[in-house]
Design an enzyme around this catalytic site. Structure first.
Site, PDB file in Angstrom:
ATOM      1  N   LYS B 191       0.839  -1.199   0.000  1.00  0.00           N
ATOM      2  CA  LYS B 191       0.000   0.000   0.000  1.00  0.00           C
ATOM      3  C   LYS B 191       0.870   1.243   0.000  1.00  0.00           C
ATOM      4  CE  LYS B 191      -1.770   2.774   2.649  1.00  0.00           C
ATOM      5  NZ  LYS B 191      -1.775   4.218   2.334  1.00  0.00           N
ATOM      6  N   GLU B 265       9.698   0.767  10.753  1.00  0.00           N
ATOM      7  CA  GLU B 265      10.748   1.770  10.551  1.00  0.00           C
ATOM      8  C   GLU B 265      10.041   3.106  10.740  1.00  0.00           C
ATOM      9  OE1 GLU B 265      12.781   4.341   9.680  1.00  0.00           O
ATOM     10  OE2 GLU B 265      12.917   3.854   7.555  1.00  0.00           O
ATOM     11  N   CYS B 299      13.260  10.240   7.536  1.00  0.00           N
ATOM     12  CA  CYS B 299      13.088   9.729   8.895  1.00  0.00           C
ATOM     13  C   CYS B 299      14.384   9.832   9.697  1.00  0.00           C
ATOM     14  CB  CYS B 299      12.592   8.297   8.872  1.00  0.00           C
ATOM     15  SG  CYS B 299      13.564   7.253   7.796  1.00  0.00           S
ATOM     16  N   GLU B 397       9.596  15.348  16.073  1.00  0.00           N
ATOM     17  CA  GLU B 397      10.005  15.238  14.683  1.00  0.00           C
ATOM     18  C   GLU B 397       9.232  16.250  13.851  1.00  0.00           C
ATOM     19  OE1 GLU B 397       9.000  11.507  12.726  1.00  0.00           O
ATOM     20  OE2 GLU B 397      10.902  11.599  11.657  1.00  0.00           O
TER      21      GLU B 397
END
Lengths: 289, 485
Positions: B191, B265, B299, B397
């Site tokens: 996906k 992750e 990331c 973040e």
């Protein structure tokens, strides 16, 4: 004149000390006839948190020791275990094992510890590697300890399973909080006493006894816990554990072995089992003049 | 700044436009890739995928509902046994074929990636696409060597893998997920992210061209709900996810009851530590690549910069000068350094965190000379000084081109502060002293440590985090482990 026997109450082993449970609670250990043969301290939620704190403090002393030294300490533990073989076999018999089976389990536990001790200074070579990347860099991947490991050990086999879980986590440099269920408590207490005289730094290993399902939530959610290994929990407890672990993205491993499978040296001492107790770190550095 | 650059700047010259001319063919509408064919969604629903640099619609994309996901899962399950039984060498040859086709279409795919996601063509062309092809080449070779990768074990594929990927490196993340799964003999339902589905759908065309057996890879598009359906489907035997830590938590809970193996992750707030004895010019370039690569939508972005106090002032001045040179604009211009922010939603998030940073008292350094383009989603590269450890910008973040600069006095302090985060994805260390590198690298709570470099990736190099940055590795020998039992 007959002498009245002095009966020991099994205690918890936390941070190198032997506290009774903070709650004061104990549980009876019964033989197959249902007779109470001993009592052990029942670890409370607070005890479990203290054990994690102790493990966090004890971690650096164990992790940062040289791999050679860790191997020697673990071998020393095997020596001490051998020395108390008779007493351990007796404890196993009290809770139901036949004489021969009890002796075999203790021998297997000693040998297991020897095998795991030998991994301390070799596992990095088997699990780590150099990566041939497409550029002028040195790149390698090394296994490192995860930190604090919580292990729920199963009722059977009481000693061998606990030694395997604790030994595997120790061999790659982790600190451990092991939780043994009441049926395995006598062996767990004795194993703690063995480690206590084997130069294991205080807090590097902590052993609790008690009702495991009460400790799933406090240990599964504790911020200082890196990995929880479940070998003794039922399906609903494992699900509870995984849900508890989700908040901190904590690693949860279920060990599938039951009964005789714990006797399989190949499986229990394989690097693929130890791998669950390491984190891989990939390092890059440019190569140039 | 090089001498030539200085001369150009002094003369007031600027770069001429250098647009990439290749234009991939984009259909007006895309179906779901199920059992080797593009199919209209049973949901009957579509959504738009937007070029974030212009705000214009690129195509209509099918939105998969439960029936669609069922169909994809059924196809993956049906294709499983034959694919798993196939000789590793033959499976590998499909992956080699695919890698070749990707190389042949690399430019079209790079342009498509830049159009759909906003990243500069220089990055999609020179970083994303070469890595995508390399990833398939690398894993192709593993397919017939698994017995050597797993000494003493006879490994088997897990079965149907649910793989959910993010929007920051759309095709590269598809490659990271698909290549090891297929090499190990699994089948997949993938996906892609809802804002960047196009390159995965074009990859599906390449899968048709190389005659990959139908059902081995299925691609269903949609948003979070489609992802949830994919991850929680009863046919799934393994879930792999790259994305936010928040969704990672949800997936852990979703998979808890079925005890499905999971690799995650997730997010990061990675430290980049510069010591006074570092090669400063290289460190500046590393910091630039660490935070402004891909608009900071990375990331493992080095979003917390720790500079040794004795060089803080000069380092910040040099960073400011370097930041001025960054060229923001058309992602398809070959000289562009900073492209468009991926989506309006992400842009809002970045703006909000920057506002919070200012309100909390950190000092914003924003030196873009040129005005931002009038259409599309844009945010200038910037950094903050005066950031305290308790500030939002030091903890959360941003996933944008926003750097927090802090200082330290001793290596111990640097280590302590670098590790003082729930995340643990990457870390950067800059020093000329080898012993210091080894000591600090070994004490970083991170899955990747870049020493005197940053943001290096390779198919052979295992990638992944510790703590709340997730678990499991992708790439290299270690990346195979999640896809066998």
């Amino acid at each position: 004149m007959s002498r009245l026997e002095v009966i020991k109450t099994g205690k918890l082993w936390i941070g190198g000390k032997w506290p009774r449970s903070e709650s004061g609670a104990t549980f009876p250990v019964c033989n197959p006839q249902g007779e109470v043969v001993a009592r052990c301290a029942s670890a409370s939620r607070k005890d479990s948190r203290e054990a994690v704190e102790a493990a966090r403090s004890g971690l650096s002393g164990w992790r940062d020791a040289t791999a050679t030294l860790r191997g020697q300490v673990m071998y020393r533990a095997a020596e001490m275990l051998e020395g108390r073989a008779a007493e351990l076999a007796e404890a196993l018999q009290v809770t139901g094992a036949g004489a021969a089976a009890a002796r075999q389990e203790v021998e297997a536990a000693v040998d297991r510890l020897v095998m795991l001790a030998g991994w301390c200074d070799k596992i990095h070579q088997v699990l780590g590697c150099q990566n041939s990347v497409a550029g002028p860099y040195h790149c390698f991947t090394i296994p490192q300890p995860c930190g604090v490991i919580v292990a729920f050990s199963p009722p059977e086999p009481p000693l061998l399973s606990l030694v395997t879980l604790v030994g595997a986590a120790m061999s790659v440099g982790n600190a451990v909080v092991a939780v043994a269920p009441p049926q395995a408590a006598l062996a767990a207490v004795l194993f703690g006493e063995v480690l206590a005289v084997s130069d294991v730094p205080a807090g590097a290993v902590n052993i609790l006894t008690g009702t495991q399902k009460d400790l799933v939530e406090p240990l599964g959610t504790h911020r200082e816990v890196a990995v929880v290994v479940s070998a003794g929990l039922g399906k609903s407890e494992r699900m509870k554990l995984r849900n508890a672990a989700a908040d901190g993205i904590r690693r949860v491993h279920a060990v599938p072995w039951t009964g005789a499978a714990w006797g399989d040296d190949q499986e229990t001492c394989s690097p693929w089992f130890l791998e669950q107790f390491v984190e891989f770190k990939t390092l890059w550095h440019p190569s140039a003049t | 700044m090089t001498q030539a650059d200085s001369a150009v700047a002094a003369a007031g010259w600027d770069y001429s436009p250098a647009p990439e001319r290749t234009r991939p063919e984009i259909d007006s509408e895309y179906g779901l890739f199920i059992d080797g064919e593009f199919k209209k969604p049973r949901s009957g629903k579509v959504f738009d995928t937007i070029n974030p640099a212009t705000g214009e619609r690129l195509a209509r994309i099918a939105e998969a509902n439960e029936d669609d996901v069922d169909a994809a899962m059924a196809a993956a399950r049906a294709a499983g046994p034959k694919w798993a039984r196939m000789k590793g060498r033959e499976r590998g040859k499909y992956l080699f074929r695919l890698a070749r086709r990707i190389q042949e279409c690399a430019r079209e795919l790079a342009v498509l990636e830049s159009m759909d996601g906003g990243k500069p063509i220089r990055e999609s062309r020179d970083v994303d696409l070469p890595l995508v092809a390399q990833h398939f080449f690398y894993h192709a070779g593993w397919a017939d060597k698994l017995q050597w990768a797993f000494a003493g074990r006879t490994v088997r594929p897990r079965g149907v893998c649910a793989q959910i990927i993010p929007w920051n490196f759309p095709l590269l993340m598809a490659a990271w997920k698909l290549a090891p799964a297929l090499a190990c003999g699994n089948t997949v339902v993938l996906k892609p992210a809802e804002t960047t589905p196009l390159t995965a759908l074009h990859l599906a065309r390449l899968l048709q061209e190389i005659d990959l057996p139908p059902g081995v890879v299925n691609i269903v598009t949609g948003a979070g709900e489609t992802g949830r359906l994919v991850a929680s489907h009863s046919a799934v035997r393994k879930v792999a996810f790259t994305g936010s830590t928040e969704v990672g938590r949800t997936l852990m809970r979703e998979t808890a009851a079925r005890e499905i193996p999971l690799t995650l992750e997730l997010g990061g707030k990675s430290p980049n530590i510069v010591f006074a004895d570092a090669p400063i010019d290289q460190a500046i370039e590393g910091v630039v690549s660490g935070i402004w690569f891909n608009q900071g939508h990375v990331c493992c972005a080095g979003s917390r910069l720790f500079v040794e106090e004795s060089i803080l002032e000069t380092f910040v001045a040099a960073l400011r000068d370097r930041m001025k040179q960054l060229r923001l604009g058309d992602p398809l211009d070959k000289n562009t350094d900073i492209g468009a922010i991926n989506s309006q939603g992400q842009l809002e998030r970045i703006r909000s965190l920057v506002r919070i940073g200012q309100e909390e008292g950190a000092i914003l350094h924003d030196v873009q000379a040129a005005p931002l383009p009038s259409k599309g989603c844009w945010f200038p590269p910037c950094f903050f000084t005066g950031v305290q450890p308790s500030h939002t910008l030091a903890r959360e973040e941003v996933f944008g081109p926003v750097l927090s600069v802090m200082s330290f006095r001793t290596p111990e302090e640097a280590i302590r502060r670098a590790n003082a985060t729930p995340y643990g994805l990457a870390a950067g260390i800059w020093t000329d002293k080898g012993s210091k590198i080894f000591e600090i690298a070994s004490r970083m709570d991170a899955g990747i440590v870049w020493c005197n470099t940053y943001n290096q990736f390779d198919a052979a190099a295992p990638f992944g985090g510790v703590k709340e940055s997730g678990f499991g590795r992708e790439g290299g020998l270690h990346g195979l482990r999640a896809y066998v039992r």
